[in-house]
Write a protein that holds these residues in place. Structure first.
Motif, short mmCIF file in Angstrom:
data_model
loop_
_atom_site.label_atom_id
_atom_site.label_comp_id
_atom_site.label_asym_id
_atom_site.label_seq_id
_atom_site.Cartn_x
_atom_site.Cartn_y
_atom_site.Cartn_z
N ASP A 121 0.82 -1.21 0.00
CA ASP A 121 0.00 0.00 0.00
C ASP A 121 0.85 1.26 0.00
O ASP A 121 0.54 2.23 -0.70
N LEU A 122 1.93 1.27 0.79
CA LEU A 122 2.82 2.43 0.79
C LEU A 122 3.40 2.67 -0.60
O LEU A 122 3.51 3.80 -1.05
N ASN A 123 3.75 1.59 -1.28
CA ASN A 123 4.31 1.70 -2.62
C ASN A 123 3.27 2.16 -3.62
O ASN A 123 3.50 3.09 -4.39
N GLU A 124 2.12 1.52 -3.63
CA GLU A 124 1.09 1.81 -4.64
C GLU A 124 0.37 3.13 -4.39
O GLU A 124 0.17 3.90 -5.32
N LYS A 125 -0.05 3.38 -3.16
CA LYS A 125 -0.88 4.55 -2.87
C LYS A 125 -0.08 5.80 -2.53
O LYS A 125 -0.48 6.90 -2.88
N GLU A 126 1.04 5.61 -1.82
CA GLU A 126 1.84 6.75 -1.40
C GLU A 126 3.05 6.97 -2.30
O GLU A 126 3.83 7.87 -2.07
N LYS A 127 3.24 6.07 -3.29
CA LYS A 127 4.36 6.15 -4.23
C LYS A 127 5.71 6.13 -3.51
O LYS A 127 6.66 6.78 -3.91
N CYS A 128 5.77 5.36 -2.44
CA CYS A 128 6.99 5.20 -1.66
C CYS A 128 7.80 4.05 -2.25
O CYS A 128 7.26 2.99 -2.56
N THR A 129 9.09 4.27 -2.44
CA THR A 129 9.96 3.22 -2.95
C THR A 129 10.35 2.31 -1.79
O THR A 129 10.78 2.78 -0.73
#
Length: 155
Positions: free
Chosen positions: A71-79
């Motif tokens: 979710d952090l990667n997909e929604k927040e664009k976090c690597t």
């Protein structure tokens, strides 16, 4: 990784993330936590580095941790950059895998492109069968062992 500073990077701990899930799993997702708690979880960083975040966790908590990171990667664009020794979890969640053998990059790319029986034999010194996961289609590693006789051994 060019441009990384201590301020822009968080080293994660499986114990830290697991403790957060045990305390209040429903509040761990970014949309449900206040800015000060989000800072506690990810320190408002664009990149999170994790060393084996699922080690010592049961299956339920492994999936919860990896779903949070997804979710952090997909929604927040976090690597997210992490070390995972569970090849099946790595194939399920990773967009890009880097396989290290004897201190060097042996292969890298999408799981579907690089995970093969030969890679597992070389990198892990283990014989296995690679088959598509029946639910999600990612490459799934089924290791051979002594516990049971395989129904079918490919040549």
């Amino acid at each position: 990784m060019k441009g990384l500073t201590q301020k822009s990077t968080t080293w994660g701990s499986p114990f830290f993330l697991a403790r957060r899930f045990r305390e209040a799993p429903s509040t761990c997702y970014p949309k449900n936590i206040s800015p000060d708690r989000r800072g506690y979880l990810a320190q408002n960083t664009d990149i999170i580095l994790l060393d084996e975040p699922t080690t010592y966790l049961d299956m339920t908590h492994q999936i919860e941790i990896l779903d949070l990171l997804y979710d952090l990667n997909e929604k927040e664009k976090c690597t997210i950059v992490m070390v995972l020794h569970d090849l099946n979890l790595a194939c399920r969640y990773a967009h890009h895998i880097v396989a290290i053998h004897r201190g060097s990059v042996y292969a890298q790319g999408k799981p579907e492109e690089i995970i093969t029986r030969e890679l597992v034999q070389t990198v892990f010194n283990m014989d296995c069968q690679i088959t598509p996961c029946p639910l999600y289609g990612f490459p799934m590693c089924i290791p051979y062992g002594k516990s049971r006789q395989p129904m079918h051994v490919p040549s």
